[in-house]
Motif scaffolding. Sequence first.
Motif, PDB file in Angstrom:
ATOM      1  N   ARG A  60      -1.257  -7.990   2.501  1.00  0.00           N
ATOM      2  CA  ARG A  60      -0.134  -8.924   2.529  1.00  0.00           C
ATOM      3  C   ARG A  60       0.600  -9.064   1.185  1.00  0.00           C
ATOM      4  N   TYR A  61      -0.022  -8.652   0.089  1.00  0.00           N
ATOM      5  CA  TYR A  61       0.582  -8.915  -1.218  1.00  0.00           C
ATOM      6  C   TYR A  61       0.788  -7.673  -2.071  1.00  0.00           C
ATOM      7  N   ALA A  62       0.035  -6.610  -1.810  1.00  0.00           N
ATOM      8  CA  ALA A  62       0.054  -5.459  -2.720  1.00  0.00           C
ATOM      9  C   ALA A  62       1.408  -4.767  -2.744  1.00  0.00           C
ATOM     10  N   THR A  63       1.886  -4.482  -3.938  1.00  0.00           N
ATOM     11  CA  THR A  63       3.092  -3.683  -4.113  1.00  0.00           C
ATOM     12  C   THR A  63       2.725  -2.201  -3.954  1.00  0.00           C
ATOM     13  N   ARG A  64       3.767  -1.383  -3.890  1.00  0.00           N
ATOM     14  CA  ARG A  64       3.542   0.059  -3.746  1.00  0.00           C
ATOM     15  C   ARG A  64       2.675   0.584  -4.895  1.00  0.00           C
ATOM     16  N   SER A  65       2.955   0.185  -6.121  1.00  0.00           N
ATOM     17  CA  SER A  65       2.188   0.745  -7.245  1.00  0.00           C
ATOM     18  C   SER A  65       0.736   0.275  -7.178  1.00  0.00           C
ATOM     19  N   GLU A  66       0.508  -0.974  -6.785  1.00  0.00           N
ATOM     20  CA  GLU A  66      -0.869  -1.454  -6.636  1.00  0.00           C
ATOM     21  C   GLU A  66      -1.593  -0.722  -5.507  1.00  0.00           C
ATOM     22  N   LEU A  67      -0.870  -0.531  -4.401  1.00  0.00           N
ATOM     23  CA  LEU A  67      -1.463   0.137  -3.240  1.00  0.00           C
ATOM     24  C   LEU A  67      -1.866   1.564  -3.582  1.00  0.00           C
ATOM     25  N   THR A  68      -1.019   2.246  -4.326  1.00  0.00           N
ATOM     26  CA  THR A  68      -1.309   3.628  -4.692  1.00  0.00           C
ATOM     27  C   THR A  68      -2.571   3.710  -5.546  1.00  0.00           C
ATOM     28  N   VAL A  69      -2.686   2.811  -6.495  1.00  0.00           N
ATOM     29  CA  VAL A  69      -3.887   2.811  -7.347  1.00  0.00           C
ATOM     30  C   VAL A  69      -5.111   2.444  -6.521  1.00  0.00           C
ATOM     31  N   LEU A  70      -4.997   1.416  -5.682  1.00  0.00           N
ATOM     32  CA  LEU A  70      -6.128   1.007  -4.840  1.00  0.00           C
ATOM     33  C   LEU A  70      -6.616   2.164  -3.973  1.00  0.00           C
ATOM     34  N   ARG A  71      -5.671   2.809  -3.297  1.00  0.00           N
ATOM     35  CA  ARG A  71      -6.073   3.858  -2.351  1.00  0.00           C
ATOM     36  C   ARG A  71      -6.693   5.052  -3.043  1.00  0.00           C
ATOM     37  N   SER A  72      -6.284   5.318  -4.263  1.00  0.00           N
ATOM     38  CA  SER A  72      -6.820   6.488  -4.959  1.00  0.00           C
ATOM     39  C   SER A  72      -8.145   6.169  -5.650  1.00  0.00           C
ATOM     40  N   THR A  73      -8.491   4.885  -5.770  1.00  0.00           N
ATOM     41  CA  THR A  73      -9.675   4.513  -6.545  1.00  0.00           C
ATOM     42  C   THR A  73     -10.810   3.984  -5.690  1.00  0.00           C
ATOM     43  N   GLN A  74     -10.478   3.278  -4.602  1.00  0.00           N
ATOM     44  CA  GLN A  74     -11.551   2.593  -3.879  1.00  0.00           C
ATOM     45  C   GLN A  74     -12.365   3.540  -3.016  1.00  0.00           C
ATOM     46  N   GLU A  75     -13.605   3.164  -2.792  1.00  0.00           N
ATOM     47  CA  GLU A  75     -14.522   3.920  -1.944  1.00  0.00           C
ATOM     48  C   GLU A  75     -14.721   3.153  -0.645  1.00  0.00           C
ATOM     49  N   PRO A  76     -15.030   3.890   0.437  1.00  0.00           N
ATOM     50  CA  PRO A  76     -15.219   3.220   1.730  1.00  0.00           C
ATOM     51  C   PRO A  76     -16.542   2.467   1.789  1.00  0.00           C
TER      52      PRO A  76
END
Lengths: 183, 183
Positions: A60-76
């Motif tokens: 609900r809050y993440a910007t594109r730049s935050e989302l890109t970093v999150l998706r490339s860094t987080q593990e399932p």
Amino acid sequence: MHKRYAFIGAGEGTWRVQWSRAVRGEALAPATHVSVMPVDGPPGGEPVSWRLEGHMSNLRYATRSELTVLRSTQEPLGRPDARCAAMIPIRKSAAWWELAQDERRAIFEETSHHTAIGLAYLPAISRQLYHARDLGQPFDFITWFEYARPHAGEFEELVARLRSSREWDFVDREVDIRLELAA
Amino acid sequence: MHKRYAFIGAGEGTWRVQWSRAVRGEALAPATHVSVMPVDGPPGGEPVSWRLEGHMSNLRYATRSELTVLRSTQEPLGRPDARCAAMIPIRKSAAWWELAQDERRAIFEETSHHTAIGLAYLPAISRQLYHARDLGQPFDFITWFEYARPHAGEFEELVARLRSSREWDFVDREVDIRLELAA
């Protein structure tokens, strides 16, 4: 992909409860184990202490730049070495939900640095947010974290940083349940 | 306050269907009447053509200044002279839901002027948005409008302006049902 999950506290289950406490507001009934399963799975006949539901949804809050970093860094979730978990159901106050989107975003990130704090503990701490408010559930969110035992200290730090943020002034019910894999 | 509502298409009901058409994607089964009722109300035994559910929730995009203008200008549903209604269930594409919050907001308002367009028709056209996506429903939203007959032309203009917006490129199913009070 399953989207909606049931969180079940009972006398047996996938995760063994290490400890559980009400951080704010009313506690949940005692349970020795917790299981998480798709709500469209086969119904279990066992007596349960409590049952919560939540669904995965868009952020609900993440910007594109935050989302890109999150998706490339987080593990399932479900990594073999992540034998520790925390389930932290949270309810936010009516005052929070009365805020406009830009006000919530400003408190969430520019003031409380929610995403930035979480990023600092990636990829060690895996997270999944389940939304529950619009299902008429007693909590607005069920937050779920998984990590290997050596990262337990970092997890405590992460939780402490979030709890001391301005955003947490709007949390009016919170239960903290620490778990380890039962098998 | 009830939050979750069922929208029921059947052979009788509160609202008489004037016309119904699929704007994009699959239509709904034919029904001569539509009723809206809280889901925790008494269950009706009548056969229905279709049944959709949605819940009221917080606004996802409005800023404080937009929210203040909206709340001071809009009228509630159920005005005695508002004998015309439109029910427009909408589903947005996977591409929309993959966007980050700032991208969705930019398309919604800065590019498509969704709130600004709606404001231009207040207070004549009352609106209520019901969220359905997180309930596993076939539509993401059920939009509901009420107005007095002399404002029917303005309503058509409002719908046409929204449909021609960039935001609508992300709508992949839409059904349009025009209603008038049956009694």
